[in-house]
Design an enzyme around this catalytic site. Structure first.
Site, PDB file in Angstrom:
ATOM      1  N   CYS A 270      -4.553   1.665  -4.820  1.00  0.00           N
ATOM      2  CA  CYS A 270      -3.843   2.794  -4.220  1.00  0.00           C
ATOM      3  C   CYS A 270      -2.516   3.074  -4.926  1.00  0.00           C
ATOM      4  O   CYS A 270      -2.090   4.235  -5.026  1.00  0.00           O
ATOM      5  CB  CYS A 270      -3.599   2.515  -2.732  1.00  0.00           C
ATOM      6  SG  CYS A 270      -2.660   1.000  -2.416  1.00  0.00           S
TER       7      CYS A 270
ATOM      8  N   HIS B 104       0.881  -1.172   0.000  1.00  0.00           N
ATOM      9  CA  HIS B 104       0.000   0.000   0.000  1.00  0.00           C
ATOM     10  C   HIS B 104       0.917   1.219   0.000  1.00  0.00           C
ATOM     11  O   HIS B 104       1.940   1.232   0.703  1.00  0.00           O
ATOM     12  CB  HIS B 104      -0.904   0.036   1.223  1.00  0.00           C
ATOM     13  CG  HIS B 104      -1.555   1.372   1.431  1.00  0.00           C
ATOM     14  ND1 HIS B 104      -2.667   1.780   0.727  1.00  0.00           N
ATOM     15  CD2 HIS B 104      -1.225   2.411   2.250  1.00  0.00           C
ATOM     16  CE1 HIS B 104      -3.000   3.002   1.099  1.00  0.00           C
ATOM     17  NE2 HIS B 104      -2.146   3.405   2.023  1.00  0.00           N
TER      18      HIS B 104
END
Length: 275
Positions: free
Chosen positions: A105, A37
């Site tokens: 993301c 992430h």
């Protein structure tokens, strides 16, 4: 007057908290360093995609401390212009458009980095979905990927799985029977009465033991048919892999892929026949 330059960096987090590095070779047949992430840090904030475009003061996101920080460069884009840009791309980065494999993301961070400094984020982060899905066991991970995707789409932070082996109680019921024999003038009848009372008590305690055993059976952890099926499939893939490697004609990665395909086709034919 020229806009003062702002440093731009990329915060990188491992959603698996180290489990991917430890277990990926065993379960995927290939080494995966982490489940990445990322968020872009600029103007004192960290911007990331999850349940829509989010931003927090740098160092305060729900993802905690990044495992590494990548320096992306310096931007001269004014903050107000950057905020207008985020509003423009907002419809493309909403909760509904989130996809863990194709629109996540890291794709957001890459697009923002190109806008701010004209550079992309590292390839090892962007290529992770393809690397996982092209692994010998990647297709079997789809249910887990879909569950993780639902968590991230809602804007929540996924938790690394905790492995807690089930515990079983092994206490056994104890049955005691007392037979008291007393002597009296008609000792024979008294003895027979006490024996009958003892037998009744034994029978009653046996019934209680059966009830306890039944309750214990009800409380036992239920079987996991999905886990059993997964273990069976993995065992068959391993056997097929050994046979293919014994022929000496393929590399390990090719043999693993072929073994997986053969077993999956076998189960596909079985399901088709049953339906």
């Amino acid at each position: 007057m020229a806009e003062e330059g702002q440093k731009v960096s990329l915060n990188v987090y491992d959603l698996s908290q180290g489990l991917a590095r430890q277990l990926s070779t065993t379960f995927l047949g290939t080494a995966i360093e982490g489940i990445w992430h990322t968020g872009v840090v600029v103007y004192g904030n960290e911007y990331y995609f999850g349940g829509g475009i989010q931003h927090f003061p740098a160092g305060t996101t729900p993802y905690g401390i990044p495992i590494r920080v990548v320096d992306l460069g310096v931007t001269h884009v004014p903050k107000d212009l950057f905020e207008i840009y985020l509003q423009e791309i907002g419809p493309r980065y909403s909760a509904e458009t989130y996809s863990l494999l194709t629109h996540n993301c890291n794709n957001f961070s890459d697009e923002v980095a190109q806008f701010l400094v004209g550079a992309t984020i590292p390839d090892y982060i962007l290529n992770l979905p393809n690397e996982v899905m092209s692994s010998p066991m990647g297709a079997l991970m789809l249910p887990m990927i879909q569950q993780l995707e639902a968590t991230l789409r809602s804007g929540a932070v996924p938790q690394a799985p905790q492995f807690r082996p089930p515990t079983f109680q092994t206490s056994q019921p104890t049955i005691t029977a007392k037979k008291s024999l007393t002597s009296s003038e008609n000792g024979s009848s008294t003895t027979e009465m006490n024996l009958k009372e003892g037998e009744d008590k034994v029978s009653s305690e046996e019934q209680s033991a059966k009830v306890r055993d039944q309750k214990k059976d009800d409380d036992t952890v239920p079987p996991d048919p999905l886990g059993d099926a997964r273990s069976k499939v993995q065992e068959e893939i391993h056997k097929e892999f050994v046979v293919i490697m014994a022929s000496g004609t393929l590399r390990a990665s090719e043999a693993a892929a072929l073994a997986t395909r053969r077993v999956m086709q076998r189960y596909g034919h079985t399901n088709a026949a049953q339906s």
